[in-house]
Design a protein around this motif. Structure first.
Motif: not given
Lengths: 236, 254
Positions: B138-142
């Motif tokens: 998973c990845r956090v995308n701002f």
């Protein structure tokens, strides 16, 4: 040489070269290495590629479209491996040596990033080709300048797909800022922090109009009629 | 609550009158739409456009007019990148008298889904299950354009929509995500009435997790800001009983 695409390993290697050029750890891109078998594979259709000697982005993009005419480019708009290989092939054009140094800038300029339009439009080949195919002669402003950079017009208008591909918004911008006789932008139109500039048109005025109008239903002339006085100087 | 005034004269189309479905046709993403215009009093000749978008990517489809509903045979979404967070805009446009004038609009329309949602309410951490993240889970995308923080899950994972609902994910991954978000807010000065994603997250920390307001950032209080980040993560874990749930996982006895 026939048209190829980069493999996943080829993309990784290309990224490694770009980073090395940025940090100065690598002197130059080794094109021949990137063309080796495990890093590049031939494109599904046989297309002969030629070296180009061009003086402008317009010349480069139009000649390239001609060279790729047997491919359905629309179906390949998001083909990362294809556009990235083309960037390698024409690296001397999109990242020329200046004072014996190459300054590639961000990866997105050479390796197509299809994540979203804001990353996509930065590609120095795929984005202008696509805008030219969608807007044809209206794309004149996007093709101004040299192939290794996106100019002020491109940066301001191409960063949102809704504006970038809107014939009426671009037509109005051309009428205002483009000198048809001299084939260049009118002097002062690319200024920053001034009224009546391309920047002000794209960043402030058009988004404001979008609250009240569907600009795609209008013509360029109709958009111009709505503009405030600060733009009238360009029409004289 | 901040009141918003509409000076444009255009009408808002209630979201409950719009139904948009996204699906797959010939292995390509496409959508269809139905809109109930009854009683909204738009002129029959007014044009209807539907515009799918995701961040700065955008498409536009001509659906005919109010009087003559004439959608394209198939609305392929080829210009919208892989995402499960696609949004739609419906525009009603005058093209006969005041050319281009917007007569009505509905924006930020989410397509129908199986998940239960409260209409008009936006989740603070939308999840995008349609991203190819290669070797990452998973990845956090701002997402500054969409004004939101998005949790992206690798679509290569089978049943990736189930992953975020598992206790393992909630217990072992979510606190880390909260830390990433709090770290990103380090230098941000909170505006109580602001509507940026930063303000919404800090508001969530203060109201829901009962964390104190973040100290203003300057060169002399880095320690205080680090403490604040730790407090946020701790409060999140306390609020959701993360430690207790971790013990129940019996991770070492498997």
């Amino acid at each position: 040489m026939k048209l190829h695409i980069l493999t996943e390993e080829g993309l990784t290697e290309f990224r490694y070269y770009l980073n090395g050029l940025r940090t100065g750890e690598i002197a130059d891109l080794d094109r021949d290495n990137l063309f080796t078998e495990n890093l590049s594979i031939q494109f599904e259709k046989e297309i002969e590629m030629f070296d180009l000697k061009v003086n402008s982005k317009k010349e480069f993009i139009i000649e390239l479209i001609e060279m790729l005419k047997d491919i359905n480019l629309k179906e390949n708009y998001y083909n990362v491996e294809l556009w990235s290989w083309i960037s390698v092939y024409y690296f001397d054009i999109v990242c020329p040596k200046i004072n014996d140094l190459r300054k590639p800038g961000a990866d997105d300029r050479h390796i197509l990033n299809p994540d979203n339009w804001q990353r996509y439009y930065r590609h120095l080949i795929a984005a202008p080709i696509r805008l030219y195919l969608e807007l044809r002669e209206l794309a004149i402003g996007y093709l101004d300048g040299s192939p290794n950079t996106h100019g002020e017009f491109f940066e301001q208008l191409a960063s949102s797909q809704e504006l970038a591909t809107s014939p009426s918004v671009i037509e109005a911008a051309n009428i205002l800022f483009w000198d048809n006789e001299k084939k260049e932008f009118k002097r002062g139109s690319r200024g920053k922090n001034k009224p009546g500039t391309i920047r002000r048109y794209a960043r402030d005025i058009i988004p404001q109009f979008q609250m009240t109008y569907d600009l795609n239903s209008m013509s360029g002339e109709e958009i111009i009629e709505l503009l405030p006085d600060e733009f009238s100087g360009w029409l004289e | 609550m901040i009141r918003k005034f509409n000076y444009t004269g255009r009408k808002r189309i209630p979201l409950k009158r719009i139904s948009i479905n996204v699906g797959t046709v010939e292995r390509r993403k496409a959508f269809n739409a139905e809109i109930d215009f009854n009683g909204l009093e738009f002129p029959p000749e007014a044009k209807v456009y539907i515009e799918p978008y995701y961040r700065a990517s955008y498409m536009r489809f001509d659906f005919g007019s109010i009087g003559t509903w004439d959608p394209p045979l198939i609305c392929y979404l080829q210009d919208i990148p892989d995402t499960s967070l696609i949004l739609f805009r419906v525009k009603i446009v005058d093209e006969s008298e005041n050319i281009g004038k917007l007569l009505g609009i509905a924006d930020r329309i989410e397509p129908n889904s199986d998940e239960k949602k409260t209409p008009g309410k936006r989740t603070i951490l939308p999840v995008d299950y349609d991203k190819d993240l290669k070797d990452q889970i998973c990845r956090v995308n701002f997402d500054e354009v969409g004004n939101q923080v998005v949790l992206e899950i690798n679509k290569r994972i089978e049943n990736c929509t189930e992953l975020v609902r598992t206790n393992e994910f909630k217990i072992l991954v979510l606190p880390g995500i909260i830390r990433i978000i709090a770290e990103r807010l380090k230098d941000y000065d909170y505006d109580e009435n602001g509507s940026r994603w930063q303000d919404m997250w800090i508001k969530y920390f203060i109201r829901n997790l009962k964390v104190i307001k973040k100290p203003k950032s300057d060169d002399y209080n880095e320690d205080m800001i680090d403490d604040w980040i730790n407090d946020v993560v701790l409060a999140f874990c306390r609020n959701y009983g993360i430690y207790r749930q971790f013990l129940n996982l019996n991770i070492f006895q498997r």
